[in-house]
Design an enzyme around this catalytic site. Structure first.
Site, PDB file in Angstrom:
ATOM      1  N   ASP A  48     -11.950  -3.102   7.533  1.00  0.00           N
ATOM      2  CA  ASP A  48     -10.788  -3.891   7.124  1.00  0.00           C
ATOM      3  C   ASP A  48      -9.919  -4.204   8.341  1.00  0.00           C
ATOM      4  O   ASP A  48      -9.319  -3.307   8.926  1.00  0.00           O
ATOM      5  CB  ASP A  48      -9.994  -3.089   6.080  1.00  0.00           C
ATOM      6  CG  ASP A  48      -9.006  -3.939   5.300  1.00  0.00           C
ATOM      7  OD1 ASP A  48      -8.821  -5.119   5.654  1.00  0.00           O
ATOM      8  OD2 ASP A  48      -8.422  -3.426   4.331  1.00  0.00           O
ATOM      9  N   ASP A  49      -9.882  -5.478   8.741  1.00  0.00           N
ATOM     10  CA  ASP A  49      -9.060  -5.929   9.885  1.00  0.00           C
ATOM     11  C   ASP A  49      -9.603  -5.467  11.235  1.00  0.00           C
ATOM     12  O   ASP A  49      -8.831  -5.278  12.179  1.00  0.00           O
ATOM     13  CB  ASP A  49      -7.606  -5.419   9.779  1.00  0.00           C
ATOM     14  CG  ASP A  49      -6.762  -6.160   8.759  1.00  0.00           C
ATOM     15  OD1 ASP A  49      -7.293  -7.063   8.093  1.00  0.00           O
ATOM     16  OD2 ASP A  49      -5.567  -5.818   8.628  1.00  0.00           O
ATOM     17  N   CYS A  70      -7.795 -10.933   4.295  1.00  0.00           N
ATOM     18  CA  CYS A  70      -8.673 -10.033   3.540  1.00  0.00           C
ATOM     19  C   CYS A  70      -9.287 -10.668   2.303  1.00  0.00           C
ATOM     20  O   CYS A  70     -10.508 -10.752   2.162  1.00  0.00           O
ATOM     21  CB  CYS A  70      -7.909  -8.777   3.128  1.00  0.00           C
ATOM     22  SG  CYS A  70      -7.183  -7.868   4.512  1.00  0.00           S
ATOM     23  N   ASP A 111     -13.812  -7.860   7.603  1.00  0.00           N
ATOM     24  CA  ASP A 111     -13.383  -9.023   6.819  1.00  0.00           C
ATOM     25  C   ASP A 111     -12.612 -10.042   7.647  1.00  0.00           C
ATOM     26  O   ASP A 111     -12.504 -11.204   7.267  1.00  0.00           O
ATOM     27  CB  ASP A 111     -12.586  -8.598   5.571  1.00  0.00           C
ATOM     28  CG  ASP A 111     -11.353  -7.753   5.899  1.00  0.00           C
ATOM     29  OD1 ASP A 111     -11.106  -7.451   7.084  1.00  0.00           O
ATOM     30  OD2 ASP A 111     -10.638  -7.381   4.938  1.00  0.00           O
ATOM     31  N   ASN A 112     -12.039  -9.638   8.749  1.00  0.00           N
ATOM     32  CA  ASN A 112     -11.363 -10.574   9.665  1.00  0.00           C
ATOM     33  C   ASN A 112     -11.044  -9.844  10.954  1.00  0.00           C
ATOM     34  O   ASN A 112     -11.204  -8.626  11.049  1.00  0.00           O
ATOM     35  CB  ASN A 112     -10.077 -11.159   9.061  1.00  0.00           C
ATOM     36  CG  ASN A 112      -9.149 -10.138   8.434  1.00  0.00           C
ATOM     37  OD1 ASN A 112      -9.062 -10.041   7.204  1.00  0.00           O
ATOM     38  ND2 ASN A 112      -8.466  -9.359   9.260  1.00  0.00           N
TER      39      ASN A 112
END
Length: 539
Positions: A43-44, A79, A314-315
């Site tokens: 995540d991130d 997200c 996700d990014n």
């Protein structure tokens, strides 16, 4: 710590036994030969600013045993839209998740009705006969009372251990196959990354051995609040955010939201982002441990050689670029580029691949691995399987679409009334990371001749940003006013087409491909994309 406190192993054993009884030997033998798939989603986690550096075990166990995609991107640097793209294989304009809010379709009732039944895990389970396992963060608004609460279990999941709402490390609620289970702040039984690891090991221990499996493990790390495991709180004490050439500089010639950032940043902002950068790395050490445990368990089970393992995020993320302290959401490489590592059957070790790939490709790839006919899907992405196998003469894309709809509110931010309405995610010194008109779409091109990004903002200015990343990899100089007029017009047309594409039309040749043709009829498509012609003088 005992894993028994973390996963209902008895339930897994019972379901595995039931699967044994209903599967015919012929079907079981046939399905046992299909490869298993594991998808680890962080995540991130950036790749441009050193996000993979702490993951030594992951590098050894996945990257060095398989392939690293050097140009892997997400179509939306946030997200929920990004995760929806992974699950559906579609661009945001086709799955209609535009931001992290229920109003932006994040895990909304509409999403549940229109998109969830057709995600790739739903097809894996219902058509391909896979047992499926999910653990971790799903979508940011998952569990919202207005959208079914944690009792809602999306179609396609045999085992469901999903986090309510957004990433946390302690004091969270999980949906355990639709029933709420509250966790506290005792490291040995509650630290979420470790809980996910232990649930995953339990699944591998007690699942049916007569069906192939798909696992999606979605970690909170390295998302805020950046809470490391206690044994890692002293790690990386001398690490600070990279001071690359776009760090702490004014974003001249950029969209107003970037220009409003205060330069130079305050000492407190720099101290804050350095601390965040360090803690992000610390949280990733637990992900590294998870990967090690997972690979060892697969090896112990004799299943590693028949299992594809995908690792991605996700990014991306930024820490001080163009004087924006910390966040994602922006159109630049540091926010849209992500790690993507894959190992598995037929994937040669220690490879890198420079092809332009996107997270909309993960669904088609995994369905392709499972033997599903991709012509039956409405997915916008492409299967990576030919690239994983090292097929020769593969025709591949040279561009893809990036799109984002800014978040913002009608009222002014109470801490920064001088900025007027529409801004959000503001820091104490009134530097804001998002606004309602931070709404843009880009064509990101990577061909043999061009490494280019062309972006249009949907605001009163119809602001345009263009970057030649061959000459300017850190995207400091916006060349919209100086680039050749013909390229500008072609990119405008191409962007318009991609914004209205669906399925196969998202995979047509890009501007610099030999097969590229401009079809004037696209100007009159009914998708609500208005044609815009720009002259270099007017930008």
């Amino acid at each position: 710590p005992s894993r028994r406190a973390m996963a209902p192993a008895a339930l897994l054993r019972g379901l595995a036994l039931a699967a044994l009884l209903v599967l015919s030997p012929a079907r079981a033998a046939r399905q046992a030969r299909r490869p298993n798939v594991v998808l680890i989603l962080t995540d991130d986690q950036d790749v441009c600013l050193g996000g993979m550096t702490p993951l030594k075990k992951t590098n050894a166990l996945i990257a060095q045993m398989g392939i690293t995609f050097l140009n892997a991107y997400v179509p939306s640097a946030l997200c929920c839209p990004s995760r929806a793209s992974i699950l559906t294989g579609k661009y945001p304009h086709n799955h209609h998740v535009v931001n992290n809010t229920l109003e932006g379709n994040c895990s909304s009732k509409l999403w549940q009705k229109i998109q969830e039944p057709y995600t790739f895990p739903a097809l894996l389970k219902s058509v391909c006969g896979y047992q499926t396992f999910f653990a971790g963060k799903y979508l940011n608004e998952y569990g919202a009372e207005d959208a079914g609460g944690v009792g809602h279990v999306p179609p396609g999941w045999s085992f469901w251990y999903a986090l309510e709402k957004n990433s946390k490390y302690y004091n969270y609620t999980l949906s355990v196959n639709g029933k709420a289970r509250r966790h506290g702040e005792n490291y040995s039984v509650d630290y979420l990354t470790d809980v996910l690891a232990n649930m995953s090991l339990d699944f591998l221990e007690y699942k049916s051995n007569f069906e192939p499996f798909f696992m999606m493990i979605s970690t909170p790390a390295p998302h805020s609040p950046w809470t490391p495991a206690p044994q890692y709180t002293k790690s990386f004490q001398n690490v600070s955010a990279p001071r690359n050439s776009n760090f702490n500089i004014h974003g001249k010639n950029k969209h107003w939201l970037i220009r409003q950032a205060k330069t130079p940043m305050t000492n407190s902002s720099i101290q804050f982002l350095d601390d965040a950068y360090r803690k992000r790395w610390q949280t990733l050490l637990s992900v590294d441990d998870l990967i090690e445990k997972l690979v060892k368990k697969l090896e112990l089970n004799g299943e590693l050689d028949n299992t594809y393992i995908f690792y991605t995020s996700d990014n991306g993320f930024h820490t001080g670029q163009f004087s924006l302290p910390i966040d994602k959401r922006q159109l630049y490489e540091f926010d849209i580029k992500v790690p993507l590592l894959v190992r598995g059957p037929g994937v040669k070790p220690n490879q890198t691949n420079k092809m332009l790939v996107a997270n909309i490709d993960l669904g088609p790839t995994i369905l392709d691995i499972a033997g599903y006919d991709l012509n039956k899907t409405q997915m916008d992405g492409m299967s990576l399987l030919p690239l994983l196998r090292g097929d020769k003469n593969v025709t591949w894309r040279s561009d893809f679409l990036v799109e984002y709809q800014g978040e913002g509110y009608n009222g002014s931010d109470p801490t920064c009334p001088g900025l007027g309405p529409g801004v959000t995610h503001c820091f104490p010194d009134c530097v804001c990371e998002d606004s309602y008109n931070n709404t843009y779409a880009c064509v990101r091109t990577l061909s043999t001749s061009w490494d280019l990004q062309y972006c249009e903002f949907d605001d009163r200015e119809v602001f345009v940003e263009v970057y030649n990343l061959t000459a300017d990899p850190h995207q400091i100089n916006n060349i919209a006013k100086t680039i050749d007029q013909e390229i500008l017009e072609k990119m405008n047309y191409r962007l318009m087409m991609l914004q209205s594409c669906s399925g196969a039309t998202c995979r047509t040749p890009g501007v610099f491909d030999p097969g590229y043709r401009f079809d004037p009829r696209l100007m009159f498509s009914n998708h609500g994309v208005r044609a815009r012609r720009f002259s270099a003088q007017s930008l």
